[in-house]
Design a protein around this motif. Structure first.
Motif, mmCIF file in Angstrom:
data_model
loop_
_atom_site.group_PDB
_atom_site.id
_atom_site.type_symbol
_atom_site.label_atom_id
_atom_site.label_comp_id
_atom_site.label_asym_id
_atom_site.label_seq_id
_atom_site.Cartn_x
_atom_site.Cartn_y
_atom_site.Cartn_z
ATOM 1 N N ARG A 58 -6.398 -21.015 14.142
ATOM 2 C CA ARG A 58 -7.703 -22.169 14.132
ATOM 3 C C ARG A 58 -8.944 -21.293 13.822
ATOM 4 O O ARG A 58 -9.437 -22.628 13.410
ATOM 5 C CB ARG A 58 -7.519 -23.085 15.471
ATOM 6 N N GLU A 115 -9.631 -21.406 10.456
ATOM 7 C CA GLU A 115 -9.373 -22.791 9.675
ATOM 8 C C GLU A 115 -10.852 -23.263 10.289
ATOM 9 O O GLU A 115 -11.557 -24.116 9.231
ATOM 10 C CB GLU A 115 -8.636 -24.128 10.726
ATOM 11 N N ARG A 158 -8.999 -34.109 7.608
ATOM 12 C CA ARG A 158 -9.081 -33.409 9.090
ATOM 13 C C ARG A 158 -8.554 -33.649 9.908
ATOM 14 O O ARG A 158 -7.504 -33.591 11.457
ATOM 15 C CB ARG A 158 -9.833 -31.858 8.922
ATOM 16 N N LEU A 183 -6.634 -23.774 6.417
ATOM 17 C CA LEU A 183 -6.964 -25.462 6.553
ATOM 18 C C LEU A 183 -5.473 -25.805 5.891
ATOM 19 O O LEU A 183 -4.683 -26.538 6.878
ATOM 20 C CB LEU A 183 -7.985 -25.946 6.154
ATOM 21 N N ARG A 227 -2.389 -24.028 7.495
ATOM 22 C CA ARG A 227 -1.911 -24.382 9.001
ATOM 23 C C ARG A 227 -1.408 -26.009 9.114
ATOM 24 O O ARG A 227 -0.278 -25.763 9.660
ATOM 25 C CB ARG A 227 -3.300 -24.447 10.049
#
Length: 756
Positions: free
Chosen positions: A519, A522, A541, A672, A675
Motif C-alpha cells: 500500500r 501505491e 482510486r 496502484l 494492487r
C-alpha cells in the motif's frame, strides 16, 4: 555481562567529575575490563588515563596520516592527570575530550565468592569527545579494541607479531571487554550494535570495513557502518551459519527472477557484498557463469578469515565459472557496452550464429544490482550513487541480452516508502528520481514491478524488477498458481540431497506475496509524477472505496430477436459511475499458462465436450487481461455485464473500460494497478449519461488485442454491417475463428435454445 556493584557512583565521585566543564559530546564511550594484569600491578590508574589520552589525541588529530613530529612515543601525553588519594578514580579534561576511570585501585573491590581472599580487579573507563564528529566514534573504537586491549593484557615488552604476521586473539566470553559507544554523529547499524553495554570485540578494520563479534560469537561485517553480513560462528567446524535475515535477503533477491526465467545462463551481480546471493544463483542447473563487479575488495578476505572456512566455500569452489572482477563497476559496464556497439554496427552480421555467440559472452540473462545506503538517514556513498545515473543505467540496459525474451534486471535498494508515500531520506529520493528517469526515457522496460520482503531487515527490503518487453519471464512471475511456481523451483534447482529442501525461505507461496506492491508503494505512485495526475489516482482510486461511486441495480436484461440478450438501463445512470463493479471482483480469471494448457488439452482430446465448452465460454464471453499483475483471460461468472453488446459507432459507446488498452505506460508501471488489478483492469465506467430504456454498449476492441483465432475486423463487419448479432446459429466461418467448433455449438444447442 558481569557489572561490579562498585559501578554505582558515590557522591564523592559525582562531585569529582562535576569539576569539569559540561559539554554536549560528539561521541561517548563506556568501557569495562575485568582483571587486566597491569591494573593488579600498579597502585592507581593515572598511567592508564595518560595512555588513553595520548592515543585519543593521536587518533582525533589524524597524526598517523601526516607524520607525527612529537616525542619518540607518539602516544605520549604531557598533561596532568587528577586522581583521588586511594587511586581508585582518575580523570583529565581538555577542549577535545574528557576521560574518567574508576576501579578497585590498591586493593578495594568486591570478592569473587564467599570466603575467598581473591579480589576482582576491574576498570570502568568513561570518555566523551567534543570535536570532530566524523572520526570520534572510529577513534574510540580503535582506542579500546586495538590499543588498550593490547596495553592491558600483555607485558609492555611482549611482541605483537610472530613471523611478521598479525596475531589475532581468539574470543573468550569471560575475557571479552565490555564497552559501549554512542555517537550523535554516526546513526548507522554499527552504532546500534556498539551502543548497548555488552561484550564485543573488533576482529579487523580495513578502510570502511569492520568485522565485529559479540559474546555469543555472532560475527558481523560492516561496510561504511552498514551491516553487510551476519553469521553465527561454530568453533567445532570453523564455519559460520548465516543469520535468518541474510538468507531471506539473498533468496528474495535472486529466486523470484531466476525461477521466472526460462533459461538463465549468464548472471551479473553489481553489489558490494554479493556472496550469499551468488550462492543462491549457483543452485540453478542452467546457470553457467556468474560475474561479480563492484564488490567491496577489503571485505572479501575478511569474510574468508573471520566468517568461517565454509562460509564462502560454495562460491569459491563452485564447478561453475564465478568471476570477481577487480575494477570499478562503471568502467566495466562502459567497456562492455563499447564492445557490443562495435558488434551491432553491422545488423546482418550481428544476427549470424558466430556473432551471436560472441554477443552472448558479453551480455547477461539477468542482472542483479544492490545499491546500499550507509546510515539511517539514507546517505549514499558517491561510489554507489553513480550506479543510479543515466549513463550507468544505459549501460545496464545495453548489457541485458537483447536476443533473449526473458531478460530481467533486479535492483535491491532501501525500504518501502512511508504510509503517505513520501520519500524519507536521500536514498529514497534518489530511487524515485531513477524510476522517473527510466520511465521518461522510454527504455522499453515492460513492465516494472516492485515488491518488499520486510523479514530481510536490517538489510534493504525493497526489490524493483525490470522486465524486457512483456517477456515470458513476466508471465511466469505473475502466475496465479503457487503450486506451479514451487514445481518450477524444484525442476530448476540442483539438489543432491533429497532429504533437504533447496531453499530455506522461498517457494511458490512466498512468491505470491511478491506479485503485488505494498500500500505504501501505491501511495508513492499517486504522490509523484508521472501518475499523480492520472485519472486512476485522482478519481477512480477513491471512488472504489465509496459505495456511491458504483451503480449496481440500475440495469435490466432484455431479450431481442436479432441480438439475443441486451443490457438496458432501467433508470437514468449518470456519467462517471462504475457499472456493476462487483462483476470485476467476482470474474473467473485464467492465466495464460493455464489457458495454453486448456487449449492443448482440448486439441489432444477433442471429445472432452465440457472442456471444449469451457474454453469456448472463455474465448467468446471473456476478454484478455494484460497488465503488470495479470496476463490471461477473464470471463464473468454470473453478472449481467456479460450481456453488454458491441457498439458500432462512438455515439453508441455508453460505457468503457476503466483503463484503456492504449494506456500502455500505466499498464507497464503502476503499483496502484498491480494492487487492484481485478477492479481497475476489468472494471467498467459509464462514459456518458445513459437514459432509462437505452441499451448499454461498449467498444469490444478495448478488451482484446488481435490474436490467433480472433479477427476483430471481420467480427465488426459481421456485427455492424447487417446487425446480425452474434447468434449461435449464424456463426459460420467467423465462429471457427473465435474458437467455436461445431461440436461445441451442438452441445450449447442441445443444452438450451438460448443464443450463445
Amino acid at each position: 555481562a558481569r557489572v561490579p556493584s562498585a559501578m554505582l557512583l558515590s557522591t564523592t565521585f559525582l562531585f569529582f567529575i562535576a569539576t569539569f566543564p559540561s559539554v554536549t559530546s560528539a561521541a561517548h564511550l563506556t568501557y569495562i575490563l575485568t582483571s587486566p594484569p597491569l591494573l593488579v600491578e600498579r597502585d592507581n590508574f593515572s598511567h592508564l588515563v595518560a595512555h588513553a589520552a595520548g592515543i585519543l589525541s593521536f587518533r582525533l588529530n589524524d597524526r598517523g596520516n601526516i607524520g607525527y613530529k612529537g616525542s619518540e612515543d607518539p602516544y605520549a601525553y604531557d598533561g596532568s592527570v587528577v586522581c583521588l588519594d586511594d587511586g581508585s578514580i582518575c580523570s583529565l579534561a581538555n577542549d577535545e575530550y574528557k576521560i574518567t576511570i574508576i576501579g578497585s585501585g590498591d586493593g578495594g573491590g568486591r570478592g569473587r565468592g564467599s570466603g575467598s581472599k581473591e579480589r576482582e580487579h576491574y576498570a570502568t573507563l568513561d570518555i566523551s569527545t567534543f570535536i570532530k564528529e566524523d572520526i570520534a566514534r572510529s577513534a574510540l573504537c580503535d582506542l579500546i579494541t586495538l590499543d588498550l586491549h593490547k596495553y592491558l593484557n600483555s607485558d609492555e615488552e611482549e611482541e605483537d607479531t610472530h613471523d611478521g604476521e598479525q596475531e589475532y586473539i581468539l574470543l573468550d566470553v569471560d575475557q571479552l571487554p565490555i564497552f559501549s559507544v554512542a555517537s550523535a554523529a554516526a546513526k548507522d547499524d554499527l552504532s546500534d550494535f556498539l551502543s548497548p553495554l555488552s561484550p564485543k570485540i573488533l576482529l579487523e578494520k580495513i578502510g570502511p570495513d569492520e568485522v565485529w563479534a559479540d559474546d555469543q560469537d555472532i560475527r558481523r561485517a560492516y561496510h561504511y557502518g552498514r551491516v553487510a553480513l551476519s553469521c553465527s560462528f561454530q568453533r567445532d567446524t570453523q564455519s559460520c551459519i548465516p543469520s535468518d535475515a541474510d538468507v531471506i535477503q539473498a533468496e528474495a533477491f535472486v529466486h523470484p527472477a531466476l525461477n521466472s526465467h526460462s533459461n538463465p545462463q549468464r548472471i551479473l551481480f553489481l553489489s558490494p557484498n554479493p556472496y550469499l546471493a551468488v550462492r543462491e544463483a549457483l543452485k540453478y542447473t542452467s546457470v553457467k557463469e556468474v560475474v561479480c563487479v563492484g564488490y567491496d575488495i577489503p571485505l572479501f578476505p575478511q569474510l574468508e578469515q573471520f566468517m568461517g572456512d565454509s562460509y564462502m566455500n560454495d562460491v569459491l569452489n563452485s564447478k561453475k565459472k564465478v568471476s570477481f572482477v577487480h575494477t570499478l563497476a562503471e568502467d566495466y559496464m562502459t567497456e562492455k557496452k563499447k564492445r557490443l556497439e562495435k558488434l551491432y554496427e553491422d545488423e546482418v552480421k550481428a544476427k549470424s550464429e558466430a556473432y551471436q555467440t560472441i554477443i552472448s559472452m558479453l551480455t547477461f540473462d539477468a542482472i542483479f544490482i544492490h545499491v546500499p545506503h550507509t546510515n539511517h538517514n539514507g546517505r549514499i556513498e558517491n561510489r554507489y550513487k553513480k550506479w543510479l545515473t543515466y549513463d550507468f543505467q544505459v549501460n545496464v540496459r545495453f548489457l541485458l541480452n537483447e536476443w533473449s525474451d526473458d531478460g530481467i534486471v533486479v535492483m535491491n535498494m532501501g525500504k518501502e516508502p512511508g504510509l503517505d508515500g513520501g520519500d524519507k531520506n536521500e536514498l529514497e529520493t534518489e530511487r524515485s528520481e531513477m524510476l522517473r528517469m527510466m520511465y521518461n526515457k522510454g527504455w522499453n522496460y515492460l513492465p516494472i514491478m516492485i515488491y518488499d520482503e520486510p523479514r530481510a531487515a536490517p538489510y534493504d527490503t525493497s526489490f524493483i524488477t525490470f522486465f524486457h518487453s512483456m517477456p515470458d519471464s513476466h508471465r511466469r512471475f505473475i502466475r496465479q498458481n503457487a503450486g506451479a511456481i514451487t514445481l518450477d523451483l524444484a525442476s530448476n534447482l540442483e539438489s543432491s540431497d533429497v532429504s533437504k529442501l533447496p531453499t530455506r525461505f522461498y517457494d511458490g507461496t512466498t512468491h505470491k506475496t511478491y506479485q503485488r506492491s505494498s500500500r505504501a508503494w501505491e501511495e508513492w505512485s499517486c504522490r509523484y509524477p508521472p501518475f499523480n495526475t492520472h485519472k486512476m489516482c485522482t478519481t477512480y482510486r477513491s471512488q472504489l472505496f465509496h459505495s456511491t461511486g458504483n451503480v449496481n441495480n440500475s440495469t435490466v436484461v432484455v431479450a431481442t430477436g436479432t441480438k439475443g440478450r441486451i443490457l438496458q438501463a432501467s433508470e437514468f445512470i449518470p456519467a462517471g459511475k462504475f457499472l456493476n463493479i462487483e462483476d470485476a471482483a467476482t470474474s473467473l480469471y485464467v492465466d495464460k499458462h493455464e489457458m495454453d494448457l486448456l487449449n492443448m488439452f482440448v486439441e489432444k482430446y477433442p471429445d472432452t465436450l465440457m472442456y471444449a465448452a469451457l474454453r469456448d465460454l472463455i474465448f467468446n464471453y471473456g476478454y484478455e487481461s494484460i497488465s503488470t499483475g495479470r496476463l490471461g483471460w477473464v470471463v464473468s461468472i454470473a453478472n449481467v455485464n456479460t450481456f453488454i453488446n458491441h457498439g458500432c459507432t462512438k455515439e453508441e459507446f455508453t460505457v468503457g473500460s476503466l483503463l484503456k488498452r492504449d494506456e500502455e505506460d500505466f499498464h507497464s508501471f503502476s503499483p496502484l494497478l498491480s494492487r487492484h488489478v481485478e477492479l481497475l483492469n476489468n472494471g467498467i465506467v459509464v462514459e456518458r449519461d445513459i437514459e432509462a430504456g437505452e441499451e448499454i454498449m461498449q467498444d469490444y476492441s478495448e478488451m482484446s488485442d488481435e490474436i490467433d483465432g480472433y479477427n476483430f475486423v471481420e467480427f465488426s463487419k459481421k456485427m455492424c454491417g447487417d446487425h446480425a448479432g452474434f447468434n449461435i446459429n449464424d456463426i459460420g466461418d467467423l465462429g471457427v475463428r473465435f474458437g467455436v467448433d461445431d461440436m461445441t455449438k451442438r452441445v450449447v444447442q442441445e443444452d438450451s435454445n438460448d443464443e450463445l
